[in-house]
Write a protein that holds these residues in place. Sequence first.
Motif, PDB file in Angstrom:
ATOM      1  N   PRO A  24       0.849  -1.125  -0.109  1.00 37.28           N
ATOM      2  CA  PRO A  24      -0.071   0.028  -0.054  1.00 37.28           C
ATOM      3  C   PRO A  24       0.763   1.103  -0.121  1.00 37.28           C
ATOM      4  CG  PRO A  24      -0.118  -1.244   1.895  1.00 37.28           C
ATOM      5  CD  PRO A  24       0.619  -2.008   1.222  1.00 37.28           C
ATOM      6  N   ARG A  25       0.708   1.939  -0.982  1.00 38.56           N
ATOM      7  CA  ARG A  25       1.256   3.449  -1.095  1.00 38.56           C
ATOM      8  C   ARG A  25       0.281   4.660  -1.524  1.00 38.56           C
ATOM      9  NH1 ARG A  25       4.796   2.696  -5.915  1.00 38.56           N
ATOM     10  NH2 ARG A  25       3.522   0.751  -6.042  1.00 38.56           N
ATOM     11  N   PHE A  26      -0.149   5.101  -0.341  1.00 39.02           N
ATOM     12  CA  PHE A  26      -1.285   6.210  -0.472  1.00 39.02           C
ATOM     13  C   PHE A  26      -1.172   7.079   0.577  1.00 39.02           C
ATOM     14  CE2 PHE A  26      -3.631   2.666   1.212  1.00 39.02           C
ATOM     15  CZ  PHE A  26      -4.323   3.104   2.320  1.00 39.02           C
ATOM     16  N   ASP A  27      -1.932   8.121   0.412  1.00 38.50           N
ATOM     17  CA  ASP A  27      -1.820   9.137   1.378  1.00 38.50           C
ATOM     18  C   ASP A  27      -3.258   8.947   2.413  1.00 38.50           C
ATOM     19  OD1 ASP A  27      -0.749  12.251   1.651  1.00 38.50           O
ATOM     20  OD2 ASP A  27      -2.652  12.331   2.400  1.00 38.50           O
ATOM     21  N   ARG A  28      -2.665   8.675   3.859  1.00 39.35           N
ATOM     22  CA  ARG A  28      -3.612   8.210   4.426  1.00 39.35           C
ATOM     23  C   ARG A  28      -4.525   9.667   5.026  1.00 39.35           C
ATOM     24  NH1 ARG A  28      -0.089   4.684   4.529  1.00 39.35           N
ATOM     25  NH2 ARG A  28      -0.639   2.588   4.662  1.00 39.35           N
ATOM     26  N   GLU A  29      -4.083  10.591   5.158  1.00 36.71           N
ATOM     27  CA  GLU A  29      -4.646  11.769   5.580  1.00 36.71           C
ATOM     28  C   GLU A  29      -5.745  12.190   4.510  1.00 36.71           C
ATOM     29  OE1 GLU A  29      -4.580  13.655   8.112  1.00 36.71           O
ATOM     30  OE2 GLU A  29      -5.867  15.319   7.203  1.00 36.71           O
ATOM     31  N   GLU A  30      -5.371  11.999   3.228  1.00 39.60           N
ATOM     32  CA  GLU A  30      -6.353  12.309   2.148  1.00 39.60           C
ATOM     33  C   GLU A  30      -7.492  11.327   2.308  1.00 39.60           C
ATOM     34  OE1 GLU A  30      -6.046  14.783   0.365  1.00 39.60           O
ATOM     35  OE2 GLU A  30      -7.572  14.305  -1.318  1.00 39.60           O
ATOM     36  N   LEU A  31      -7.152  10.129   2.766  1.00 37.61           N
ATOM     37  CA  LEU A  31      -8.257   8.889   3.040  1.00 37.61           C
ATOM     38  C   LEU A  31      -9.143   9.474   3.936  1.00 37.61           C
ATOM     39  CD1 LEU A  31      -9.230   6.233   2.077  1.00 37.61           C
ATOM     40  CD2 LEU A  31      -7.794   5.278   3.915  1.00 37.61           C
ATOM     41  N   ARG A  32      -8.598   9.852   5.233  1.00 41.80           N
ATOM     42  CA  ARG A  32      -9.580  10.318   6.034  1.00 41.80           C
ATOM     43  C   ARG A  32     -10.558  11.224   5.722  1.00 41.80           C
ATOM     44  NH1 ARG A  32      -9.993  13.549   9.914  1.00 41.80           N
ATOM     45  NH2 ARG A  32      -8.731  15.000   8.910  1.00 41.80           N
ATOM     46  N   ARG A  33      -9.955  12.495   4.886  1.00 37.30           N
ATOM     47  CA  ARG A  33     -10.590  13.606   4.584  1.00 37.30           C
ATOM     48  C   ARG A  33     -11.469  12.991   3.556  1.00 37.30           C
ATOM     49  NH1 ARG A  33     -10.392  17.896   1.433  1.00 37.30           N
ATOM     50  NH2 ARG A  33      -9.131  16.894  -0.149  1.00 37.30           N
ATOM     51  N   CYS A  34     -11.417  11.991   2.695  1.00 40.73           N
ATOM     52  CA  CYS A  34     -12.500  11.538   1.645  1.00 40.73           C
ATOM     53  C   CYS A  34     -13.744  10.797   2.398  1.00 40.73           C
ATOM     54  CB  CYS A  34     -11.675  10.742   0.735  1.00 40.73           C
ATOM     55  SG  CYS A  34     -10.795  11.420  -0.285  1.00 40.73           S
ATOM     56  N   LEU A  35     -13.193   9.938   3.293  1.00 36.62           N
ATOM     57  CA  LEU A  35     -13.983   9.064   4.124  1.00 36.62           C
ATOM     58  C   LEU A  35     -15.248   9.886   4.882  1.00 36.62           C
ATOM     59  CD1 LEU A  35     -12.022   6.118   5.740  1.00 36.62           C
ATOM     60  CD2 LEU A  35     -13.678   6.003   3.863  1.00 36.62           C
ATOM     61  N   LEU A  36     -14.745  10.936   5.483  1.00 38.79           N
ATOM     62  CA  LEU A  36     -15.465  12.132   6.061  1.00 38.79           C
ATOM     63  C   LEU A  36     -16.595  12.632   4.842  1.00 38.79           C
ATOM     64  CD1 LEU A  36     -15.862  13.148   9.004  1.00 38.79           C
ATOM     65  CD2 LEU A  36     -14.502  15.245   8.066  1.00 38.79           C
TER      66      LEU A  36
END
Lengths: 258, 248
Positions: A38-50
């Motif tokens: 896995p290579r992705f931005d976790r902060e962006e994932l959190r923002r997207c999930l929200l």
Amino acid sequence: MALSEGIAKLGSVFLAASAQTGGAAVLLCSVAKRLVPPRFDREELRRCLLSMGYQSLGIILATAFVVGIILVLQAYVFIDRYGLRSQLGWGAGFVTIRELGPVLFALMFSGRVGAYTAAELGTMQVTDQVDGLRCLAIDPISYLVVPRVLAMIVSLVCLTIIGNTMALLSASLVGDVLLEVEQHTFWGALLERLTPWDYLTSVLKAGLFGGIIAVTSCYYGLSTSGGAPGVGRSVNASVVASAVAIFVVDFFSTFVAG
Amino acid sequence: MVRIENASLSFDGVEALRGVSLHVPRGVLLGLMGPLGCGKTTLCRVACGLESLDTGQVLFDGVDITTVGPAERRRAYRRCGMQFQNDALFEHKSVLENVGYPLERLTEQSAAEIRGRAMERIAMVGLFGTENRLPNELSGGQRRRVAVARACVTDPELLLCDDPTAGLDPVTSRRILDMIAGIRYQARNTVVVISSDVLGLMSVSEQIGLLWDGKLVAHGGPAALWQDSQPKVRRFLDDAQLPLGGGF
Ligand SMILES: Nc1ncnc2c1ncn2[C@@H]1O[C@H](COP(=O)(O)OP(=O)(O)OP(=O)(O)O)[C@@H](O)[C@H]1O
Ligand SMILES: [Mg+2]
């Protein structure tokens, strides 16, 4: 003359559709490549999930509530005529969980989240923000696309489970009031006759549709060109293509899953 | 530092670059000018590896970045700072976050160091006090300055500024060019600046490149350019010397 023109037009539409499907497939492969490891931005994932999941809850609950009511109102005639009151729960559950829920929620989700994503990435593309990321040695796929794909899959699965529950709750309520099907009859029939496979189908479809919406909207967003009008075109194309793909995939998955 | 050799690139039949060769030595401030649509932006994007060429190569300290793999290319990106023509600010980040972002991604500095450094650059471009605003709360000129501050915050070896003076009044335009020259003086990096403020650019640059219709028609010191007798160069410079607002 008119005929050959028509054929030519048909051909060019077909070619364009193939090119776009191919482009989306290539994007899907590049996303898959960044998932292991896995290579992705976790902060962006959190923002997207929200923004994609949590903030879509309202619209999905509202849709589900109405869907449940409509379902019972439509079934009313048949249930009443053939005296199938005891099977209302099964019918409503089967239709909602297997078919109506996943498809309707996916279409709502595509209208809200897919359109937003296409517009967001499209704007980033035409204002050079995507190249700006590249210049910071950030891979736009890992940073922008992978978190959105994951967030949309997870969000749509959760929203579909919640929406199905809501639709069945409103169906059981209306069934109680209108058809005098008691709650325990409704839920009893539903729980007794639905198999685990039915629930699983619902979740699988939701995940599949979430992936379709995500890849389509990211693909159209990132391939935007031509300024603000281009962003409009991308949003339009993304919503239409997602809907078509959802119906096609739904057809085949229903066919396969029986 | 950067050597572009025989670069050609076309977009759907439009030839944006036709066989451009340009060498930018380390530590030089190169001003790039030319009429609208002559390929200035494209050349800058080529120089930092954002566009793939049809033919030709881009040598970054002797390494051709058009043929290397993604990891090597990312390494090249790390050494460049680019200010895009339309600013390319991240709209959901504040001014401070925008300017600090390259440091956050490309360096190992602590949050406090990043903040201090970003604030220093924000003050340098004269935007002290706006650091907590979002880009859409800024004027066009302010956005441009944020973009310049963000491009140069890491003191990249190669700083590319695509029209930092576009749409600015002559005084601010000159101030921005002086500021970029100042940054170059401090950081001793290589800078390429595109601008339509010909006189301003002439006064800060050590070398000038004049692009015309996808070709580099002149390249040399500003003094040599004034002496150049090619008709295209003469025409461009004569147009540029018109009194402001007198071009109509
Ligand atoms: N993405 C693109 N697709 C199609 N054509 C393009 C694209 N980018 C640039 N061009 C064309 O290439 C040529 C050079 O464009 P470029 O943006 O490099 O010009 P420029 O010198 O920066 O112009 P300006 O001074 O207006 O910024 C133009 O004719 C433009 O129409
Ligand atoms: Mg330009």
